[in-house]
Structure formats: structure tokens, C-alpha cells
Design a protein around this motif. Structure first.
Motif, PDB file in Angstrom:
ATOM      1  N   LEU A  19       0.816  -1.212   0.000  1.00 20.94           N
ATOM      2  CA  LEU A  19       0.000   0.000   0.000  1.00 20.94           C
ATOM      3  C   LEU A  19       0.852   1.265   0.000  1.00 20.94           C
ATOM      4  O   LEU A  19       0.529   2.244  -0.679  1.00 20.94           O
ATOM      5  CB  LEU A  19      -0.955  -0.005   1.200  1.00 20.94           C
ATOM      6  CG  LEU A  19      -2.062  -1.061   1.153  1.00 20.94           C
ATOM      7  CD1 LEU A  19      -2.811  -1.093   2.467  1.00 20.94           C
ATOM      8  CD2 LEU A  19      -2.995  -0.808  -0.012  1.00 20.94           C
ATOM      9  N   ILE A  20       1.935   1.243   0.753  1.00 15.56           N
ATOM     10  CA  ILE A  20       2.842   2.399   0.770  1.00 15.56           C
ATOM     11  C   ILE A  20       3.487   2.572  -0.592  1.00 15.56           C
ATOM     12  O   ILE A  20       3.587   3.691  -1.107  1.00 15.56           O
ATOM     13  CB  ILE A  20       3.896   2.241   1.886  1.00 15.56           C
ATOM     14  CG1 ILE A  20       3.228   2.380   3.254  1.00 15.56           C
ATOM     15  CG2 ILE A  20       5.033   3.244   1.720  1.00 15.56           C
ATOM     16  CD1 ILE A  20       4.106   1.969   4.412  1.00 15.56           C
ATOM     17  N   ASN A  21       3.915   1.472  -1.180  1.00 11.08           N
ATOM     18  CA  ASN A  21       4.526   1.542  -2.515  1.00 11.08           C
ATOM     19  C   ASN A  21       3.524   2.063  -3.538  1.00 11.08           C
ATOM     20  O   ASN A  21       3.881   2.853  -4.410  1.00 11.08           O
ATOM     21  CB  ASN A  21       5.038   0.167  -2.933  1.00 11.08           C
ATOM     22  CG  ASN A  21       5.824   0.217  -4.215  1.00 11.08           C
ATOM     23  OD1 ASN A  21       6.673   1.066  -4.366  1.00 11.08           O
ATOM     24  ND2 ASN A  21       5.517  -0.690  -5.126  1.00 11.08           N
ATOM     25  N   LEU A  22       2.285   1.637  -3.430  1.00 14.45           N
ATOM     26  CA  LEU A  22       1.250   2.087  -4.360  1.00 14.45           C
ATOM     27  C   LEU A  22       1.072   3.597  -4.275  1.00 14.45           C
ATOM     28  O   LEU A  22       0.931   4.281  -5.277  1.00 14.45           O
ATOM     29  CB  LEU A  22      -0.070   1.374  -4.052  1.00 14.45           C
ATOM     30  CG  LEU A  22      -1.250   1.682  -4.961  1.00 14.45           C
ATOM     31  CD1 LEU A  22      -0.968   1.199  -6.374  1.00 14.45           C
ATOM     32  CD2 LEU A  22      -2.497   1.010  -4.422  1.00 14.45           C
ATOM     33  N   ARG A  23       1.111   4.119  -3.077  1.00  9.17           N
ATOM     34  CA  ARG A  23       0.893   5.547  -2.876  1.00  9.17           C
ATOM     35  C   ARG A  23       2.091   6.389  -3.300  1.00  9.17           C
ATOM     36  O   ARG A  23       1.962   7.392  -3.978  1.00  9.17           O
ATOM     37  CB  ARG A  23       0.562   5.815  -1.403  1.00  9.17           C
ATOM     38  CG  ARG A  23       0.543   7.276  -1.022  1.00  9.17           C
ATOM     39  CD  ARG A  23      -0.567   8.023  -1.777  1.00  9.17           C
ATOM     40  NE  ARG A  23      -0.521   9.428  -1.467  1.00  9.17           N
ATOM     41  CZ  ARG A  23      -0.034  10.357  -2.280  1.00  9.17           C
ATOM     42  NH1 ARG A  23       0.441  10.032  -3.454  1.00  9.17           N
ATOM     43  NH2 ARG A  23      -0.031  11.616  -1.938  1.00  9.17           N
ATOM     44  N   TYR A  24       3.288   5.974  -2.896  1.00  9.78           N
ATOM     45  CA  TYR A  24       4.451   6.828  -3.105  1.00  9.78           C
ATOM     46  C   TYR A  24       5.101   6.687  -4.468  1.00  9.78           C
ATOM     47  O   TYR A  24       5.953   7.493  -4.816  1.00  9.78           O
ATOM     48  CB  TYR A  24       5.489   6.593  -2.007  1.00  9.78           C
ATOM     49  CG  TYR A  24       5.052   7.242  -0.725  1.00  9.78           C
ATOM     50  CD1 TYR A  24       5.062   8.615  -0.596  1.00  9.78           C
ATOM     51  CD2 TYR A  24       4.580   6.484   0.338  1.00  9.78           C
ATOM     52  CE1 TYR A  24       4.635   9.228   0.563  1.00  9.78           C
ATOM     53  CE2 TYR A  24       4.152   7.086   1.502  1.00  9.78           C
ATOM     54  CZ  TYR A  24       4.178   8.453   1.603  1.00  9.78           C
ATOM     55  OH  TYR A  24       3.748   9.048   2.743  1.00  9.78           O
ATOM     56  N   GLN A  25       4.722   5.700  -5.244  1.00 10.81           N
ATOM     57  CA  GLN A  25       5.257   5.588  -6.592  1.00 10.81           C
ATOM     58  C   GLN A  25       4.173   5.857  -7.625  1.00 10.81           C
ATOM     59  O   GLN A  25       4.211   5.329  -8.727  1.00 10.81           O
ATOM     60  CB  GLN A  25       5.886   4.212  -6.801  1.00 10.81           C
ATOM     61  CG  GLN A  25       7.152   4.037  -6.015  1.00 10.81           C
ATOM     62  CD  GLN A  25       7.929   2.817  -6.437  1.00 10.81           C
ATOM     63  OE1 GLN A  25       7.699   2.239  -7.484  1.00 10.81           O
ATOM     64  NE2 GLN A  25       8.866   2.409  -5.607  1.00 10.81           N
ATOM     65  N   THR A  26       3.228   6.699  -7.263  1.00  7.88           N
ATOM     66  CA  THR A  26       2.166   7.076  -8.187  1.00  7.88           C
ATOM     67  C   THR A  26       2.774   7.699  -9.435  1.00  7.88           C
ATOM     68  O   THR A  26       3.645   8.549  -9.344  1.00  7.88           O
ATOM     69  CB  THR A  26       1.210   8.080  -7.516  1.00  7.88           C
ATOM     70  OG1 THR A  26       0.673   7.485  -6.336  1.00  7.88           O
ATOM     71  CG2 THR A  26       0.076   8.466  -8.443  1.00  7.88           C
ATOM     72  N   GLY A  27       2.315   7.249 -10.577  1.00  7.40           N
ATOM     73  CA  GLY A  27       2.820   7.767 -11.834  1.00  7.40           C
ATOM     74  C   GLY A  27       3.897   6.908 -12.458  1.00  7.40           C
ATOM     75  O   GLY A  27       4.228   7.077 -13.623  1.00  7.40           O
ATOM     76  N   SER A  28       4.467   5.970 -11.699  1.00 11.24           N
ATOM     77  CA  SER A  28       5.471   5.068 -12.258  1.00 11.24           C
ATOM     78  C   SER A  28       4.797   4.061 -13.183  1.00 11.24           C
ATOM     79  O   SER A  28       3.636   3.717 -13.009  1.00 11.24           O
ATOM     80  CB  SER A  28       6.203   4.314 -11.147  1.00 11.24           C
ATOM     81  OG  SER A  28       6.912   5.199 -10.336  1.00 11.24           O
TER      82      SER A  28
END
Length: 81
Positions: A19-28
Motif C-alpha cells: 500500500l505504501i509503494n502504491l501511494r508513493y510511486q504514483t505515476g510510475s
């Protein structure tokens, strides 16, 4: 402490990483697909700790070794993506 709690903590850690990865790598590129792997693993692991048949399977010696290997692999995958 109940040994099944270790599985719950590990599952929650993998779910949180996804979930953290999903949020902080938005746009990748392909972020949702990469993060979904961690999220799904975390949810499946957590649900297995709630189902009585899943608890019985998780307390076997072979399952413990496999679960630790999957946890380490998922954490490594979370850092690599």
C-alpha cells in the motif's frame, strides 16, 4: 505469544509495503501491477491466519520454512520495485 501472530505480523508488513509503494510511486510505469503482488500476498496471508484450516496448515514445520522464505522474498521484491 501465539505462533500464528507472527504470520499476522508478517502478512500485515507485506500488505503495508504494498500500500505504501502504491501511494508513493504514483505515476510510475506498471505501479499498480507491481504493488498488487504485495497487497494480494499480504491479504492472502492474513486471511489464512483467520481460517481454522489455514491455521492448522501454517503451524506445520514445512509451512513455517516456506512462509519465512516467502516473507523474505516478498520483502526483497518490495525493495526492488
Amino acid at each position: 505469544m501465539n505462533p500464528i501472530n507472527n504470520y499476522r505480523f508478517g502478512s500485515y508488513a507485506i500488505l503495508a509495503m504494498g500500500l505504501i509503494n502504491l501511494r508513493y510511486q504514483t505515476g510510475s510505469d506498471q505501479n499498480f501491477a507491481k504493488s498488487s503482488v504485495l497487497i494480494i500476498l499480504g491479504v492472502i496471508g492474513f486471511l489464512a491466519t483467520l481460517i481454522p484450516a489455514g491455521k492448522k496448515v501454517l503451524l506445520n514445520k514445512a509451512s513455517k520454512v516456506i512462509a519465512v522464505a516467502l516473507l523474505i522474498g516478498a520483502i526483497a521484491y518490495g525493495f526492488l520495485i
